[in-house]
Write a protein that holds these residues in place. Structure first.
Motif, PDB file in Angstrom:
ATOM      1  N   LEU A 232      44.312  64.128 -41.549  1.00  0.00           N
ATOM      2  CA  LEU A 232      42.875  63.912 -41.582  1.00  0.00           C
ATOM      3  C   LEU A 232      42.520  63.268 -40.248  1.00  0.00           C
ATOM      4  CD1 LEU A 232      40.571  64.033 -43.776  1.00  0.00           C
ATOM      5  CD2 LEU A 232      41.073  61.621 -44.187  1.00  0.00           C
ATOM      6  N   VAL A 233      41.611  63.889 -39.491  1.00  0.00           N
ATOM      7  CA  VAL A 233      41.236  63.349 -38.183  1.00  0.00           C
ATOM      8  C   VAL A 233      39.781  62.883 -38.257  1.00  0.00           C
ATOM      9  CG1 VAL A 233      41.031  63.765 -35.709  1.00  0.00           C
ATOM     10  CG2 VAL A 233      42.822  64.920 -37.034  1.00  0.00           C
ATOM     11  N   ILE A 234      39.586  61.573 -38.144  1.00  0.00           N
ATOM     12  CA  ILE A 234      38.237  60.999 -38.184  1.00  0.00           C
ATOM     13  C   ILE A 234      37.839  60.631 -36.765  1.00  0.00           C
ATOM     14  CG2 ILE A 234      36.751  59.236 -39.191  1.00  0.00           C
ATOM     15  CD1 ILE A 234      38.755  58.899 -41.419  1.00  0.00           C
ATOM     16  N   ASN A 235      36.801  61.288 -36.260  1.00  0.00           N
ATOM     17  CA  ASN A 235      36.321  61.058 -34.896  1.00  0.00           C
ATOM     18  C   ASN A 235      35.045  60.230 -34.934  1.00  0.00           C
ATOM     19  OD1 ASN A 235      38.238  63.102 -33.673  1.00  0.00           O
ATOM     20  ND2 ASN A 235      37.020  64.463 -34.964  1.00  0.00           N
ATOM     21  N   TRP A 236      34.897  59.364 -33.946  1.00  0.00           N
ATOM     22  CA  TRP A 236      33.640  58.626 -33.814  1.00  0.00           C
ATOM     23  C   TRP A 236      33.172  58.693 -32.366  1.00  0.00           C
ATOM     24  CZ3 TRP A 236      31.555  53.715 -31.985  1.00  0.00           C
ATOM     25  CH2 TRP A 236      30.283  53.447 -32.515  1.00  0.00           C
ATOM     26  N   HIS A 237      31.974  59.248 -32.183  1.00  0.00           N
ATOM     27  CA  HIS A 237      31.381  59.357 -30.851  1.00  0.00           C
ATOM     28  C   HIS A 237      30.317  58.279 -30.707  1.00  0.00           C
ATOM     29  CE1 HIS A 237      29.718  60.999 -27.179  1.00  0.00           C
ATOM     30  NE2 HIS A 237      28.518  60.933 -27.731  1.00  0.00           N
ATOM     31  N   CYS A 238      30.532  57.320 -29.795  1.00  0.00           N
ATOM     32  CA  CYS A 238      29.593  56.225 -29.589  1.00  0.00           C
ATOM     33  C   CYS A 238      28.439  56.690 -28.714  1.00  0.00           C
ATOM     34  CB  CYS A 238      30.312  55.044 -28.935  1.00  0.00           C
ATOM     35  SG  CYS A 238      29.248  53.597 -28.706  1.00  0.00           S
ATOM     36  N   ALA A 239      27.223  56.347 -29.119  1.00  0.00           N
ATOM     37  CA  ALA A 239      26.026  56.826 -28.420  1.00  0.00           C
ATOM     38  C   ALA A 239      25.556  55.880 -27.320  1.00  0.00           C
ATOM     39  CB  ALA A 239      24.896  57.019 -29.434  1.00  0.00           C
ATOM     40  N   TYR A 240      26.185  54.713 -27.200  1.00  0.00           N
ATOM     41  CA  TYR A 240      25.678  53.723 -26.254  1.00  0.00           C
ATOM     42  C   TYR A 240      26.046  54.068 -24.810  1.00  0.00           C
ATOM     43  CZ  TYR A 240      23.799  50.685 -29.852  1.00  0.00           C
ATOM     44  OH  TYR A 240      23.041  50.167 -30.872  1.00  0.00           O
ATOM     45  N   THR A 241      25.261  53.556 -23.864  1.00  0.00           N
ATOM     46  CA  THR A 241      25.340  54.023 -22.473  1.00  0.00           C
ATOM     47  C   THR A 241      26.232  53.170 -21.573  1.00  0.00           C
ATOM     48  OG1 THR A 241      23.288  52.792 -22.055  1.00  0.00           O
ATOM     49  CG2 THR A 241      23.087  55.138 -22.530  1.00  0.00           C
TER      50      THR A 241
END
Length: 342
Positions: free
Chosen positions: A123-132
């Motif tokens: 199971l691959v859980i990805n998290w893409h952070c939106a902060y700059t």
């Protein structure tokens, strides 16, 4: 809300619980970040993403600790995830809890987007952070992954751990890597294409400690209304399908009640769905299929009872629909699923 969106107060309070263990002037930290201490007393309030980014930037400077993201993860609580936290707490399995992240993570904040890849053994859980700000992103990812792990361990009552952790950030100093491995108890790889937790797929079946199906339904209805009020960025059809699924679990399939949850008329509901090239019946069928498969594989409910639960007036109508959707009768589907799991 534009720019970095907004974030719920409980997110800030998790960081503050960590800060309060340090020799830091909390009032000055909040003031320099343009965050009102009074606002933080209201769990339902939200601050702007820009305020949180300023707060974390000031925290990076004040602590001068490249590990504060990891360390603050230990201060996670159920309420840290707003309504989503209470929803996951009432789920029966880890799989059910994970399925609730994407529809409701906006209630926690607009900090990033979660995606889950289901592989045969992993199971691959990805998290893409939106902060700059790059330094802020690194600390937020560390915090999110450490918090998820601590919370999953509490939910399950087990010392769960990933197989690997992948981080986009550059490899830190060698003396810091030990702390990452101590937190995650697995290989931690840096300079990776994505921020990901790789878990054994068998974790999906782990039973959670406080399942409450009735409360789960109530909380999801509340959460769906909150997401709608936030002007949530997902498509309207996803909102509608979420509400249909929640009401179906109570045996309700009426369009007018779904429209009522969204504070609109049936005609407006139909028009907005047409704008997304779909219709109520299609979303109802998809939700019915998903729940039917769940009932057939996870419960001993009679097929007649399942048909009634899904809002079919006659069992044979359910039979015809299910065979059209899957190519199998409900009984054959249940039998073949039990052989696979056996």
């Amino acid at each position: 809300m534009v720019g970095l969106g907004s974030v719920s107060v409980p997110v800030v309070k998790q960081y503050l619980r960590y800060v309060e263990t340090l020799d830091i002037d909390v009032s000055a930290l909040l003031l320099s970040s343009d965050i009102s201490a009074t606002m933080l007393t209201q769990e339902s309030e939200r601050i702007s993403g820009e305020q949180l980014q300023a707060f974390l930037t000031n925290l990076i400077i004040t602590t001068d600790d490249p590990l504060f993201g990891l360390k603050s993860g230990a201060f996670v609580e159920t309420g840290s995830y707003s309504v989503l936290g209470y929803i996951t707490m009432t789920c029966a399995t880890l799989e059910q809890a994970l399925e609730r992240i994407q529809p409701y993570e906006k209630l926690v904040g607009d900090m990033g987007v979660t995606s889950i890849n289901y592989l045969p053994q992993q199971l691959v859980i990805n998290w893409h952070c939106a902060y700059t700000f790059a330094e802020v992103r690194e600390q937020m990812v560390d915090n999110v992954f450490a918090s998820w792990l601590a919370y999953a361990r509490w939910l399950s009552g087990q010392e769960l751990g990933p197989l690997e952790v992948h981080l986009q950030r550059a490899e830190p100093a060698s003396e810091l890597i030990h702390y990452y491995q101590q937190i995650f108890a697995c290989p931690v790889l840096f300079s990776q294409p994505s921020n990901s937790l790789i878990l054994p797929r068998k974790y999906l079946n782990i039973q959670l400690r406080q399942p409450d199906h009735s409360l789960l339904q109530t909380l999801e209805l509340h959460a769906a209304g909150q997401v709608s009020a936030l002007g949530e960025a997902h498509s309207f059809s996803i909102q509608v399908k979420d509400i249909i699924r929640i009401l179906l679990a109570k045996g309700i399939s009426r369009k007018d009640m779904v429209a009522g949850q969204l504070n609109m008329s049936e005609r407006t509901l139909q028009r907005k769905l047409q704008q997304e090239q779909t219709c109520y019946q299609k979303l109802l069928d998809e939700a019915r299929l998903s729940l039917a498969q769940q009932y057939l594989t996870e419960t001993q409910l009679a097929v007649d009872d399942i048909a009634m639960q899904l809002g079919f007036s006659e069992t044979r109508s359910f039979f015809r629909s299910f065979k059209r959707w899957t190519g199998q009768t409900p009984s054959l589907y249940r039998e073949s699923s039990s052989h696979k799991s056996g």
